[in-house]
Design an enzyme around this catalytic site. Structure first.
Site, mmCIF file in Angstrom:
data_model
loop_
_atom_site.group_PDB
_atom_site.id
_atom_site.type_symbol
_atom_site.label_atom_id
_atom_site.label_comp_id
_atom_site.label_asym_id
_atom_site.label_seq_id
_atom_site.Cartn_x
_atom_site.Cartn_y
_atom_site.Cartn_z
ATOM 1 N N GLU A 146 0.797 -1.240 0.000
ATOM 2 C CA GLU A 146 0.000 0.000 0.000
ATOM 3 C C GLU A 146 0.828 1.288 0.000
ATOM 4 O O GLU A 146 0.635 2.166 0.835
ATOM 5 C CB GLU A 146 -0.965 -0.015 1.209
ATOM 6 N N ASN A 151 1.981 -5.217 -3.143
ATOM 7 C CA ASN A 151 0.609 -5.576 -2.776
ATOM 8 C C ASN A 151 -0.216 -4.324 -2.482
ATOM 9 O O ASN A 151 0.254 -3.422 -1.778
ATOM 10 C CB ASN A 151 0.687 -6.455 -1.511
ATOM 11 N N HIS A 193 -10.455 -6.797 -1.318
ATOM 12 C CA HIS A 193 -11.472 -6.555 -0.281
ATOM 13 C C HIS A 193 -12.626 -5.786 -0.929
ATOM 14 O O HIS A 193 -12.625 -4.551 -0.943
ATOM 15 C CB HIS A 193 -10.905 -5.687 0.849
ATOM 16 N N GLU A 213 -5.961 -11.080 -0.583
ATOM 17 C CA GLU A 213 -6.730 -10.868 0.662
ATOM 18 C C GLU A 213 -8.226 -10.854 0.369
ATOM 19 O O GLU A 213 -8.964 -10.013 0.876
ATOM 20 C CB GLU A 213 -6.320 -9.539 1.318
ATOM 21 N N ASP A 273 -12.051 -11.036 0.301
ATOM 22 C CA ASP A 273 -13.243 -11.277 1.116
ATOM 23 C C ASP A 273 -14.387 -10.479 0.519
ATOM 24 O O ASP A 273 -14.190 -9.702 -0.419
ATOM 25 C CB ASP A 273 -13.026 -11.014 2.618
HETATM 26 O O1 G3I Z 1 -1.936 -6.466 19.129
HETATM 27 C C1 G3I Z 1 -3.072 -5.885 19.783
HETATM 28 C C2 G3I Z 1 -3.351 -6.628 21.069
HETATM 29 O O2 G3I Z 1 -2.256 -6.458 21.941
HETATM 30 C C3 G3I Z 1 -4.630 -6.081 21.680
HETATM 31 O O3 G3I Z 1 -4.971 -6.835 22.810
HETATM 32 C C4 G3I Z 1 -5.774 -6.152 20.694
HETATM 33 C C5 G3I Z 1 -7.052 -5.552 21.215
HETATM 34 O O4 G3I Z 1 -7.885 -5.118 20.162
HETATM 35 O O5 G3I Z 1 -5.409 -5.451 19.532
HETATM 36 C C6 G3I Z 1 -4.288 -5.993 18.891
HETATM 37 O O6 G3I Z 1 -4.047 -5.290 17.725
HETATM 38 C C7 G3I Z 1 -4.905 -5.579 16.628
HETATM 39 C C8 G3I Z 1 -4.019 -6.076 15.490
HETATM 40 O O7 G3I Z 1 -4.816 -6.273 14.358
HETATM 41 C C9 G3I Z 1 -3.281 -7.355 15.823
HETATM 42 O O8 G3I Z 1 -4.157 -8.369 16.170
HETATM 43 C C10 G3I Z 1 -5.629 -4.329 16.229
HETATM 44 O O9 G3I Z 1 -6.559 -3.949 17.237
HETATM 45 C C11 G3I Z 1 -6.375 -4.532 14.930
HETATM 46 O O10 G3I Z 1 -6.901 -3.287 14.478
HETATM 47 C C12 G3I Z 1 -5.408 -5.069 13.900
HETATM 48 O O11 G3I Z 1 -6.144 -5.238 12.707
HETATM 49 C C13 G3I Z 1 -5.487 -5.789 11.581
HETATM 50 C C14 G3I Z 1 -5.327 -4.745 10.506
HETATM 51 O O12 G3I Z 1 -4.739 -5.331 9.363
HETATM 52 C C15 G3I Z 1 -4.459 -3.576 10.945
HETATM 53 O O13 G3I Z 1 -4.591 -2.540 10.033
HETATM 54 C C16 G3I Z 1 -6.360 -6.923 11.071
HETATM 55 O O14 G3I Z 1 -6.372 -7.971 12.039
HETATM 56 C C17 G3I Z 1 -5.814 -7.438 9.749
HETATM 57 O O15 G3I Z 1 -6.771 -8.295 9.177
HETATM 58 C C18 G3I Z 1 -5.591 -6.281 8.790
HETATM 59 O O16 G3I Z 1 -5.013 -6.795 7.614
HETATM 60 C C19 G3I Z 1 -4.808 -5.848 6.553
HETATM 61 C C20 G3I Z 1 -3.629 -6.343 5.733
HETATM 62 O O17 G3I Z 1 -2.516 -6.541 6.545
HETATM 63 C C21 G3I Z 1 -3.292 -5.361 4.610
HETATM 64 N N1 G3I Z 1 -4.449 -5.085 3.786
HETATM 65 C C22 G3I Z 1 -5.651 -4.694 4.507
HETATM 66 C C23 G3I Z 1 -5.992 -5.721 5.581
HETATM 67 C C24 G3I Z 1 -7.288 -5.415 6.238
HETATM 68 O O18 G3I Z 1 -7.177 -4.184 6.938
#
Ligand code: G3I
Length: 328
Positions: A134, A176, A212, A241, A243
Protein backbone atom coordinates in the site's frame (compact mmCIF):
# COMPACT_ATOMS: atom_id res chain seq x y z
CA UNK A 1 -10.96 -42.66 -12.86
CA UNK A 2 -10.04 -39.69 -10.67
CA UNK A 3 -11.47 -39.26 -7.19
CA UNK A 4 -14.08 -36.53 -6.77
CA UNK A 5 -12.62 -33.48 -5.00
CA UNK A 6 -14.57 -32.62 -1.89
CA UNK A 7 -12.36 -29.83 -0.59
CA UNK A 8 -11.19 -26.56 -2.07
CA UNK A 9 -7.63 -27.71 -1.56
CA UNK A 10 -8.00 -30.92 -3.55
CA UNK A 11 -9.87 -29.16 -6.35
CA UNK A 12 -7.30 -26.34 -6.50
CA UNK A 13 -4.37 -28.74 -6.54
CA UNK A 14 -5.75 -30.41 -9.66
CA UNK A 15 -5.42 -27.15 -11.55
CA UNK A 16 -2.12 -26.11 -10.00
CA UNK A 17 -3.69 -23.26 -8.03
CA UNK A 18 -2.55 -22.12 -4.63
CA UNK A 19 -5.66 -21.44 -2.59
CA UNK A 20 -4.94 -19.71 0.67
CA UNK A 21 -6.28 -18.10 3.77
CA UNK A 22 -5.04 -15.54 6.23
CA UNK A 23 -3.88 -17.27 9.42
CA UNK A 24 -5.01 -15.71 12.67
CA UNK A 25 -2.70 -16.76 15.45
CA UNK A 26 -5.19 -15.98 18.25
CA UNK A 27 -7.81 -18.11 16.49
CA UNK A 28 -5.35 -20.97 15.96
CA UNK A 29 -4.34 -20.81 19.58
CA UNK A 30 -7.78 -20.69 21.15
CA UNK A 31 -9.94 -22.86 18.88
CA UNK A 32 -8.98 -26.41 17.93
CA UNK A 33 -11.49 -26.48 15.06
CA UNK A 34 -9.59 -23.71 13.30
CA UNK A 35 -6.47 -25.60 12.25
CA UNK A 36 -8.36 -28.66 11.04
CA UNK A 37 -10.53 -26.75 8.57
CA UNK A 38 -7.66 -24.52 7.46
CA UNK A 39 -5.40 -27.47 6.61
CA UNK A 40 -8.19 -29.43 4.99
CA UNK A 41 -9.35 -26.66 2.66
CA UNK A 42 -6.25 -24.62 1.83
CA UNK A 43 -2.68 -25.16 0.62
CA UNK A 44 -1.33 -21.71 1.39
CA UNK A 45 -1.34 -19.32 4.37
CA UNK A 46 -0.57 -15.68 5.06
CA UNK A 47 -0.04 -14.43 8.60
CA UNK A 48 -2.86 -11.98 9.20
CA UNK A 49 -0.67 -9.95 11.56
CA UNK A 50 2.24 -11.87 13.04
CA UNK A 51 4.85 -11.24 10.34
CA UNK A 52 4.32 -7.50 10.28
CA UNK A 53 7.12 -5.29 11.62
CA UNK A 54 5.40 -4.40 14.92
CA UNK A 55 5.43 -8.09 15.80
CA UNK A 56 8.81 -9.08 14.34
CA UNK A 57 10.84 -6.13 15.61
CA UNK A 58 9.03 -4.74 18.66
CA UNK A 59 12.14 -2.86 19.80
CA UNK A 60 14.89 -1.56 17.61
CA UNK A 61 17.34 -4.39 16.97
CA UNK A 62 15.32 -6.96 18.96
CA UNK A 63 13.62 -9.43 16.67
CA UNK A 64 10.94 -11.81 17.90
CA UNK A 65 10.16 -14.61 15.48
CA UNK A 66 8.47 -16.88 18.02
CA UNK A 67 4.82 -16.44 17.01
CA UNK A 68 5.61 -16.45 13.31
CA UNK A 69 7.51 -19.70 13.85
CA UNK A 70 4.31 -21.32 15.10
CA UNK A 71 2.68 -20.49 11.80
CA UNK A 72 5.69 -21.77 9.87
CA UNK A 73 5.60 -25.02 11.84
CA UNK A 74 1.93 -25.48 11.10
CA UNK A 75 2.41 -24.72 7.41
CA UNK A 76 5.36 -27.10 7.22
CA UNK A 77 3.45 -29.93 8.92
CA UNK A 78 0.48 -29.42 6.60
CA UNK A 79 2.53 -28.93 3.44
CA UNK A 80 1.19 -25.43 2.88
CA UNK A 81 3.03 -22.61 1.12
CA UNK A 82 3.57 -19.38 3.05
CA UNK A 83 3.00 -15.91 1.67
CA UNK A 84 5.03 -13.56 3.85
CA UNK A 85 3.13 -10.41 4.76
CA UNK A 86 4.54 -7.77 4.94
CA UNK A 87 8.00 -6.27 5.14
CA UNK A 88 7.08 -2.62 4.67
CA UNK A 89 3.77 -0.94 5.46
CA UNK A 90 2.72 2.43 6.87
CA UNK A 91 0.42 0.60 9.30
CA UNK A 92 1.37 -1.74 12.16
CA UNK A 93 4.87 -0.31 12.37
CA UNK A 94 6.41 -0.61 15.82
CA UNK A 95 6.04 2.60 17.81
CA UNK A 96 9.80 3.22 17.97
CA UNK A 97 9.89 3.31 14.19
CA UNK A 98 6.62 5.13 13.56
CA UNK A 99 7.52 7.92 15.95
CA UNK A 100 11.26 7.88 15.42
CA UNK A 101 11.47 10.73 12.92
CA UNK A 102 14.68 9.25 11.57
CA UNK A 103 16.81 10.89 8.91
CA UNK A 104 16.78 9.41 5.43
CA UNK A 105 20.06 7.59 5.97
CA UNK A 106 19.11 6.11 9.32
CA UNK A 107 15.67 5.11 8.01
CA UNK A 108 17.26 3.28 5.09
CA UNK A 109 19.65 1.55 7.49
CA UNK A 110 16.68 0.43 9.62
CA UNK A 111 14.86 -0.72 6.52
CA UNK A 112 17.80 -2.73 5.26
CA UNK A 113 18.32 -4.30 8.63
CA UNK A 114 14.67 -5.29 9.00
CA UNK A 115 14.24 -6.61 5.48
CA UNK A 116 17.50 -8.54 5.48
CA UNK A 117 17.16 -10.05 8.94
CA UNK A 118 13.58 -11.13 8.33
CA UNK A 119 14.15 -12.52 4.84
CA UNK A 120 17.32 -14.31 5.90
CA UNK A 121 15.60 -15.78 8.95
CA UNK A 122 12.74 -17.25 6.90
CA UNK A 123 14.83 -18.08 3.85
CA UNK A 124 13.67 -21.26 2.14
CA UNK A 125 10.40 -21.35 4.09
CA UNK A 126 8.57 -18.36 2.65
CA UNK A 127 7.32 -18.78 -0.89
CA UNK A 128 6.52 -15.13 -1.61
CA UNK A 129 6.88 -11.86 0.25
CA UNK A 130 4.56 -8.88 0.07
CA UNK A 131 7.64 -6.69 0.19
CA UNK A 132 5.85 -3.35 0.10
CA UNK A 133 2.20 -2.94 0.98
CA UNK A 134 0.00 0.00 0.00
CA UNK A 135 2.54 2.63 -1.06
CA UNK A 136 0.01 4.34 -3.33
CA UNK A 137 -2.96 6.58 -2.65
CA UNK A 138 -6.29 5.94 -4.31
CA UNK A 139 -5.72 8.86 -6.71
CA UNK A 140 -2.51 7.24 -7.96
CA UNK A 141 -0.17 9.56 -6.05
CA UNK A 142 2.35 8.31 -3.52
CA UNK A 143 1.14 7.71 0.01
CA UNK A 144 2.95 10.76 1.31
CA UNK A 145 1.58 10.36 4.83
CA UNK A 146 3.45 7.09 5.27
CA UNK A 147 6.34 7.50 7.71
CA UNK A 148 8.45 5.65 5.16
CA UNK A 149 7.69 8.25 2.50
CA UNK A 150 8.31 11.05 4.95
CA UNK A 151 11.71 9.65 5.84
CA UNK A 152 12.90 8.51 2.39
CA UNK A 153 10.41 9.78 -0.22
CA UNK A 154 9.95 6.90 -2.67
CA UNK A 155 13.38 5.40 -2.15
CA UNK A 156 12.20 2.86 0.42
CA UNK A 157 10.09 1.03 -2.16
CA UNK A 158 12.78 -0.17 -4.52
CA UNK A 159 15.45 -0.53 -1.84
CA UNK A 160 13.18 -2.97 0.02
CA UNK A 161 12.95 -5.16 -3.08
CA UNK A 162 16.70 -5.09 -3.66
CA UNK A 163 17.49 -6.01 -0.04
CA UNK A 164 14.85 -8.71 0.13
CA UNK A 165 16.24 -10.32 -2.99
CA UNK A 166 19.78 -10.21 -1.62
CA UNK A 167 18.70 -11.94 1.58
CA UNK A 168 16.47 -14.56 -0.05
CA UNK A 169 17.08 -14.91 -3.79
CA UNK A 170 14.54 -17.73 -4.09
CA UNK A 171 11.51 -15.92 -2.66
CA UNK A 172 9.09 -14.31 -5.10
CA UNK A 173 8.78 -10.63 -4.33
CA UNK A 174 5.44 -8.84 -4.59
CA UNK A 175 4.03 -5.36 -4.48
CA UNK A 176 0.61 -5.58 -2.78
CA UNK A 177 -2.25 -3.08 -2.73
CA UNK A 178 -6.03 -2.63 -2.67
CA UNK A 179 -8.38 -0.70 -4.93
CA UNK A 180 -6.63 -1.67 -8.17
CA UNK A 181 -9.08 -4.39 -9.19
CA UNK A 182 -10.61 -2.20 -11.87
CA UNK A 183 -9.04 0.25 -14.29
CA UNK A 184 -8.24 3.61 -12.72
CA UNK A 185 -5.55 5.96 -11.52
CA UNK A 186 -4.24 3.72 -8.75
CA UNK A 187 -3.83 0.63 -10.92
CA UNK A 188 -2.24 2.76 -13.62
CA UNK A 189 0.27 4.19 -11.16
CA UNK A 190 1.11 0.70 -9.91
CA UNK A 191 1.55 -0.49 -13.48
CA UNK A 192 3.93 2.37 -14.26
CA UNK A 193 5.92 1.77 -11.08
CA UNK A 194 6.33 -1.96 -11.71
CA UNK A 195 7.13 -1.51 -15.39
CA UNK A 196 9.81 0.98 -14.40
CA UNK A 197 11.20 -1.48 -11.82
CA UNK A 198 11.34 -4.24 -14.39
CA UNK A 199 13.02 -1.94 -16.94
CA UNK A 200 15.66 -1.01 -14.39
CA UNK A 201 16.22 -4.52 -13.06
CA UNK A 202 14.68 -3.96 -9.62
CA UNK A 203 13.81 -7.50 -8.46
CA UNK A 204 10.02 -7.59 -8.44
CA UNK A 205 8.27 -10.79 -9.45
CA UNK A 206 4.60 -10.26 -8.78
CA UNK A 207 1.72 -8.04 -7.90
CA UNK A 208 -0.93 -8.73 -5.28
CA UNK A 209 -4.48 -7.51 -5.65
CA UNK A 210 -5.96 -7.58 -2.18
CA UNK A 211 -9.58 -8.00 -3.25
CA UNK A 212 -11.47 -6.55 -0.28
CA UNK A 213 -14.67 -5.83 -2.16
CA UNK A 214 -18.20 -6.08 -0.82
CA UNK A 215 -20.82 -8.12 -2.63
CA UNK A 216 -22.31 -5.02 -4.26
CA UNK A 217 -19.19 -4.80 -6.45
CA UNK A 218 -20.17 -7.16 -9.23
CA UNK A 219 -16.93 -7.76 -11.09
CA UNK A 220 -16.80 -8.41 -14.81
CA UNK A 221 -14.26 -8.70 -17.61
CA UNK A 222 -12.73 -5.37 -16.63
CA UNK A 223 -11.28 -7.19 -13.60
CA UNK A 224 -9.76 -9.96 -15.73
CA UNK A 225 -8.39 -7.36 -18.16
CA UNK A 226 -6.74 -5.46 -15.35
CA UNK A 227 -5.08 -8.63 -14.04
CA UNK A 228 -3.94 -9.55 -17.55
CA UNK A 229 -2.21 -6.21 -18.05
CA UNK A 230 0.13 -7.08 -15.20
CA UNK A 231 0.54 -10.68 -16.36
CA UNK A 232 1.59 -9.26 -19.71
CA UNK A 233 4.45 -7.47 -17.99
CA UNK A 234 5.70 -10.93 -17.06
CA UNK A 235 4.63 -10.66 -13.42
CA UNK A 236 2.95 -13.33 -11.33
CA UNK A 237 -0.48 -12.12 -10.25
CA UNK A 238 -2.02 -13.17 -6.94
CA UNK A 239 -5.27 -12.27 -5.25
CA UNK A 240 -3.93 -11.82 -1.75
CA UNK A 241 -6.73 -10.87 0.66
CA UNK A 242 -10.07 -11.71 -0.90
CA UNK A 243 -13.24 -11.28 1.12
CA UNK A 244 -16.75 -10.10 0.39
CA UNK A 245 -18.72 -8.40 3.14
CA UNK A 246 -22.52 -8.60 3.10
CA UNK A 247 -24.59 -5.61 4.26
CA UNK A 248 -26.20 -6.11 7.69
CA UNK A 249 -28.69 -7.48 8.48
CA UNK A 250 -27.59 -10.32 6.22
CA UNK A 251 -30.30 -12.05 4.19
CA UNK A 252 -30.37 -15.45 2.50
CA UNK A 253 -30.65 -13.65 -0.80
CA UNK A 254 -27.38 -11.83 -0.07
CA UNK A 255 -25.71 -15.14 0.80
CA UNK A 256 -26.83 -16.48 -2.54
CA UNK A 257 -25.51 -13.42 -4.37
CA UNK A 258 -22.26 -13.86 -2.49
CA UNK A 259 -22.01 -17.44 -3.74
CA UNK A 260 -22.46 -16.30 -7.32
CA UNK A 261 -20.05 -13.42 -6.97
CA UNK A 262 -17.32 -15.52 -5.34
CA UNK A 263 -17.53 -18.00 -8.22
CA UNK A 264 -17.45 -15.17 -10.74
CA UNK A 265 -14.35 -13.59 -9.16
CA UNK A 266 -12.57 -16.94 -9.09
CA UNK A 267 -13.52 -17.62 -12.71
CA UNK A 268 -12.27 -14.22 -13.90
CA UNK A 269 -9.04 -14.56 -11.92
CA UNK A 270 -8.32 -18.02 -13.28
CA UNK A 271 -9.07 -16.87 -16.81
CA UNK A 272 -6.50 -14.11 -16.36
CA UNK A 273 -3.80 -16.54 -15.27
CA UNK A 274 -3.77 -15.84 -11.53
CA UNK A 275 -1.66 -18.47 -9.76
CA UNK A 276 -2.75 -17.95 -6.15
CA UNK A 277 -5.99 -16.82 -4.57
CA UNK A 278 -5.79 -16.10 -0.86
CA UNK A 279 -8.84 -15.25 1.21
CA UNK A 280 -8.56 -12.92 4.18
CA UNK A 281 -9.63 -15.65 6.56
CA UNK A 282 -12.04 -18.52 6.08
CA UNK A 283 -14.54 -18.47 8.94
CA UNK A 284 -16.88 -15.58 9.69
CA UNK A 285 -15.98 -16.18 13.35
CA UNK A 286 -12.64 -14.43 12.76
CA UNK A 287 -12.85 -11.71 10.13
CA UNK A 288 -11.70 -8.11 10.26
CA UNK A 289 -14.80 -7.01 8.29
CA UNK A 290 -17.42 -6.51 11.07
CA UNK A 291 -15.15 -4.45 13.31
CA UNK A 292 -13.58 -2.46 10.49
CA UNK A 293 -16.99 -1.62 9.00
CA UNK A 294 -18.38 -0.87 12.49
CA UNK A 295 -21.05 -3.49 12.07
CA UNK A 296 -22.21 -2.42 8.61
CA UNK A 297 -20.90 -5.60 6.91
CA UNK A 298 -20.48 -9.20 8.01
CA UNK A 299 -20.30 -12.83 6.78
CA UNK A 300 -17.55 -12.05 4.28
CA UNK A 301 -15.95 -15.52 4.09
CA UNK A 302 -16.64 -19.09 2.92
CA UNK A 303 -17.44 -20.75 6.27
CA UNK A 304 -19.89 -19.55 8.90
CA UNK A 305 -19.09 -18.90 12.54
CA UNK A 306 -19.49 -22.59 13.36
CA UNK A 307 -17.13 -23.64 10.56
CA UNK A 308 -19.96 -24.88 8.38
CA UNK A 309 -19.47 -24.37 4.63
CA UNK A 310 -21.66 -21.62 3.17
CA UNK A 311 -23.23 -21.46 -0.30
CA UNK A 312 -20.12 -19.49 -1.34
CA UNK A 313 -17.89 -22.44 -0.42
CA UNK A 314 -19.99 -24.74 -2.58
CA UNK A 315 -19.96 -22.39 -5.54
CA UNK A 316 -16.18 -21.92 -5.38
CA UNK A 317 -15.71 -25.68 -5.09
CA UNK A 318 -17.95 -26.26 -8.12
CA UNK A 319 -16.08 -23.65 -10.11
CA UNK A 320 -12.70 -25.18 -9.29
CA UNK A 321 -13.98 -28.65 -10.16
CA UNK A 322 -15.29 -27.42 -13.49
CA UNK A 323 -11.93 -25.82 -14.22
CA UNK A 324 -10.29 -29.14 -13.33
CA UNK A 325 -12.60 -31.10 -15.61
CA UNK A 326 -11.82 -28.74 -18.50
CA UNK A 327 -8.08 -29.11 -18.01
CA UNK A 328 -8.11 -32.93 -17.94
O1 G3I B 1 -1.94 -6.47 19.13
C1 G3I B 1 -3.07 -5.88 19.78
C2 G3I B 1 -3.35 -6.63 21.07
O2 G3I B 1 -2.26 -6.46 21.94
C3 G3I B 1 -4.63 -6.08 21.68
O3 G3I B 1 -4.97 -6.83 22.81
C4 G3I B 1 -5.77 -6.15 20.69
C5 G3I B 1 -7.05 -5.55 21.22
O4 G3I B 1 -7.88 -5.12 20.16
O5 G3I B 1 -5.41 -5.45 19.53
C6 G3I B 1 -4.29 -5.99 18.89
O6 G3I B 1 -4.05 -5.29 17.73
C7 G3I B 1 -4.90 -5.58 16.63
C8 G3I B 1 -4.02 -6.08 15.49
O7 G3I B 1 -4.82 -6.27 14.36
C9 G3I B 1 -3.28 -7.36 15.82
O8 G3I B 1 -4.16 -8.37 16.17
C10 G3I B 1 -5.63 -4.33 16.23
O9 G3I B 1 -6.56 -3.95 17.24
C11 G3I B 1 -6.37 -4.53 14.93
O10 G3I B 1 -6.90 -3.29 14.48
C12 G3I B 1 -5.41 -5.07 13.90
O11 G3I B 1 -6.14 -5.24 12.71
C13 G3I B 1 -5.49 -5.79 11.58
C14 G3I B 1 -5.33 -4.74 10.51
O12 G3I B 1 -4.74 -5.33 9.36
C15 G3I B 1 -4.46 -3.58 10.94
O13 G3I B 1 -4.59 -2.54 10.03
C16 G3I B 1 -6.36 -6.92 11.07
O14 G3I B 1 -6.37 -7.97 12.04
C17 G3I B 1 -5.81 -7.44 9.75
O15 G3I B 1 -6.77 -8.30 9.18
C18 G3I B 1 -5.59 -6.28 8.79
O16 G3I B 1 -5.01 -6.80 7.61
C19 G3I B 1 -4.81 -5.85 6.55
C20 G3I B 1 -3.63 -6.34 5.73
O17 G3I B 1 -2.52 -6.54 6.55
C21 G3I B 1 -3.29 -5.36 4.61
N1 G3I B 1 -4.45 -5.09 3.79
C22 G3I B 1 -5.65 -4.69 4.51
C23 G3I B 1 -5.99 -5.72 5.58
C24 G3I B 1 -7.29 -5.42 6.24
O18 G3I B 1 -7.18 -4.18 6.94
Amino acid sequence: MTAVATTLRAAAERIGLRIGSAFSFPAYNEDSRYAAVLAREFNCVTAENEMKPMFLQPERGRFDFSTAERLLDFAGEQDMAVRGHTLVWHNQMPLWLRQGGFSRLVALEILRDHVQQVCAHFRGRVWCWDVVNEALNDDGGWREKSPWFQMTQTEYIERAFVWAHEADPEALLFYNDYGMELAGAKGDACYRMLRDFLDRGVPVHGVGFQGHLGVENRLDDAFANQLRRFRDLGLAVHITEMDMGLPCPVTDEARQQQAEEYARRFRLALAAGVSAIVLWGFTDRYSWVPSFSKGAYDEALLFDREYQPKPAWQSVLNLLKEAGARSE
